[in-house]
Design a protein around this motif. Structure first.
Motif, PDB file in Angstrom:
ATOM      1  N   VAL A   1      -2.165  -8.644  -7.326  1.00 47.48           N
ATOM      2  CA  VAL A   1      -1.400  -7.866  -5.908  1.00 47.48           C
ATOM      3  C   VAL A   1      -1.331  -8.647  -4.893  1.00 47.48           C
ATOM      4  CG1 VAL A   1      -1.098  -5.806  -4.350  1.00 47.48           C
ATOM      5  CG2 VAL A   1      -0.589  -6.219  -7.291  1.00 47.48           C
TER       6      VAL A   1
ATOM      7  N   LYS B   1      -2.687  -8.980  -1.682  1.00 39.40           N
ATOM      8  CA  LYS B   1      -2.780  -8.700   0.004  1.00 39.40           C
ATOM      9  C   LYS B   1      -2.147  -8.901   1.079  1.00 39.40           C
ATOM     10  CE  LYS B   1      -7.087  -7.123   0.292  1.00 39.40           C
ATOM     11  NZ  LYS B   1      -8.550  -7.116   0.798  1.00 39.40           N
ATOM     12  N   GLU B   2      -2.806  -7.962   2.392  1.00 42.92           N
ATOM     13  CA  GLU B   2      -1.542  -7.890   3.415  1.00 42.92           C
ATOM     14  C   GLU B   2      -2.501  -8.739   4.199  1.00 42.92           C
ATOM     15  OE1 GLU B   2       1.094  -6.966   5.675  1.00 42.92           O
ATOM     16  OE2 GLU B   2       1.083  -6.368   4.065  1.00 42.92           O
TER      17      GLU B   2
ATOM     18  N   SER C   1      -2.243  -1.086   4.924  1.00 38.01           N
ATOM     19  CA  SER C   1      -1.404  -2.005   5.362  1.00 38.01           C
ATOM     20  C   SER C   1      -0.086  -1.070   4.691  1.00 38.01           C
ATOM     21  CB  SER C   1      -1.467  -3.440   4.489  1.00 38.01           C
ATOM     22  OG  SER C   1      -2.340  -3.624   4.753  1.00 38.01           O
TER      23      SER C   1
ATOM     24  N   SER D   1       2.559  -2.392   4.013  1.00 41.65           N
ATOM     25  CA  SER D   1       3.523  -2.305   2.278  1.00 41.65           C
ATOM     26  C   SER D   1       2.798  -2.254   1.125  1.00 41.65           C
ATOM     27  CB  SER D   1       3.543  -3.827   2.391  1.00 41.65           C
ATOM     28  OG  SER D   1       1.848  -4.382   2.036  1.00 41.65           O
ATOM     29  N   ASN D   2       1.435  -1.525   1.265  1.00 37.55           N
ATOM     30  CA  ASN D   2       0.648  -1.484   0.315  1.00 37.55           C
ATOM     31  C   ASN D   2      -0.196   0.222   0.347  1.00 37.55           C
ATOM     32  OD1 ASN D   2      -1.713  -2.111   1.307  1.00 37.55           O
ATOM     33  ND2 ASN D   2      -1.912  -3.484  -0.432  1.00 37.55           N
ATOM     34  N   THR D   3       0.160   1.105   1.172  1.00 37.66           N
ATOM     35  CA  THR D   3      -1.145   2.260   1.539  1.00 37.66           C
ATOM     36  C   THR D   3      -1.151   2.846   0.222  1.00 37.66           C
ATOM     37  OG1 THR D   3      -0.053   2.649   3.620  1.00 37.66           O
ATOM     38  CG2 THR D   3      -0.540   4.509   2.858  1.00 37.66           C
ATOM     39  N   SER D   4      -0.576   3.270  -0.936  1.00 37.56           N
ATOM     40  CA  SER D   4      -1.102   3.669  -1.358  1.00 37.56           C
ATOM     41  C   SER D   4      -1.667   3.087  -2.647  1.00 37.56           C
ATOM     42  CB  SER D   4       0.296   4.341  -2.470  1.00 37.56           C
ATOM     43  OG  SER D   4       0.470   2.659  -3.400  1.00 37.56           O
ATOM     44  N   ASN D   5      -1.966   2.118  -2.670  1.00 35.28           N
ATOM     45  CA  ASN D   5      -3.552   1.509  -3.198  1.00 35.28           C
ATOM     46  C   ASN D   5      -4.412   0.881  -2.692  1.00 35.28           C
ATOM     47  OD1 ASN D   5      -2.185  -0.318  -4.669  1.00 35.28           O
ATOM     48  ND2 ASN D   5      -1.745  -2.076  -4.128  1.00 35.28           N
ATOM     49  N   ASP D   6      -5.092   1.727  -1.297  1.00 37.13           N
ATOM     50  CA  ASP D   6      -5.363   2.159  -0.660  1.00 37.13           C
ATOM     51  C   ASP D   6      -5.628   3.609  -0.734  1.00 37.13           C
ATOM     52  OD1 ASP D   6      -6.247  -0.301   0.966  1.00 37.13           O
ATOM     53  OD2 ASP D   6      -4.548  -0.435   2.410  1.00 37.13           O
TER      54      ASP D   6
ATOM     55  N   THR E   1      -4.506   4.555  -5.959  1.00 38.73           N
ATOM     56  CA  THR E   1      -5.513   3.418  -6.821  1.00 38.73           C
ATOM     57  C   THR E   1      -6.819   3.213  -6.391  1.00 38.73           C
ATOM     58  OG1 THR E   1      -3.327   3.009  -7.142  1.00 38.73           O
ATOM     59  CG2 THR E   1      -5.277   1.701  -7.926  1.00 38.73           C
TER      60      THR E   1
END
Length: 204
Positions: free
Chosen positions: A37, A39-40, A121, A123-128, A131
């Protein structure tokens, strides 16, 4: 006569080898549950990240004792091994010097940090928030900060056996003592571009 469609083999999970095979040993990429993946890289993200480092470095990235608290090492975007399928590059990570006498080194850091800050970020809030939070809790990262440069707020979590405990939420106009750096008061706005009043006073 119709034949059944051939079944496609499931994709092979990516590994650390695949990550390090990317240009510049995978700079700007992470391994998240077997997937590579990127990163932002927004301006807001980069500015908030640099502001966190700039705010904490002077008082804490030094030996303990003296006028300033000290007692920490900091690193940005270090590739840290959390599990076989999870190799993350936290935006900012910190290690207590009393536990880690020398700063972590190497392409892949195996020493788990005592504190991590991720810049949220869109674009990938759920990662932070899901996860990575899960991975950090399982790895016993003592404190986790989530800094949101769009909504301009800070959330602070403390590790517990049952999951991260939310201990502080603050917006841009507040001054806080945020664990684990609660020995000093921090104006949250400095993370989003405000001047630090203390630095202005020192310059006079």
């Amino acid at each position: 006569m119709r034949t059944a469609a051939a079944k496609k083999d499931p994709p092979v999970p990516a590994t650390l080898v695949d990550l390090l095979a990317l240009p510049n040993e995978g700079q700007g990429h992470e391994l998240i549950d077997g997937e590579l993946v990127q990163k932002e890289t927004s301006g807001e993200h980069a500015r908030a990240q640099s502001r966190v480092v700039g705010t904490l470095y002077r008082p804490f990235d030094r030996r303990s004792g003296g006028r300033l608290p000290g007692g920490w090492w900091f690193a940005t975007e270090a590739l840290i091994d959390f599990s076989a399928s999870r190799k993350f590059r936290p935006d900012v990570a910190g290690w207590r010097r009393e536990k880690v006498p020398t700063p972590p080194t190497g392409t892949v850091v195996t020493v788990i940090p005592d504190w991590i800050c991720e810049i949220v970020s869109p674009s990938n809030t759920s990662n932070d928030t899901i996860t990575k939070m899960d991975a950090y809790q399982k790895a016993h990262v003592g404190h986790y900060w989530l800094l949101d440069p769009i909504n301009e707020n800070l959330a602070v979590y403390r590790w517990t056996q049952d999951g991260y405990l939310f201990v502080l939420g603050a917006t841009r106009n507040q001054r806080v003592r945020a664990e684990p750096f609660d020995s000093i008061e921090i104006p949250v706005g400095v993370f989003f571009g405000d001047d630090d009043d203390e630095d202005e006073n020192e310059a006079v």
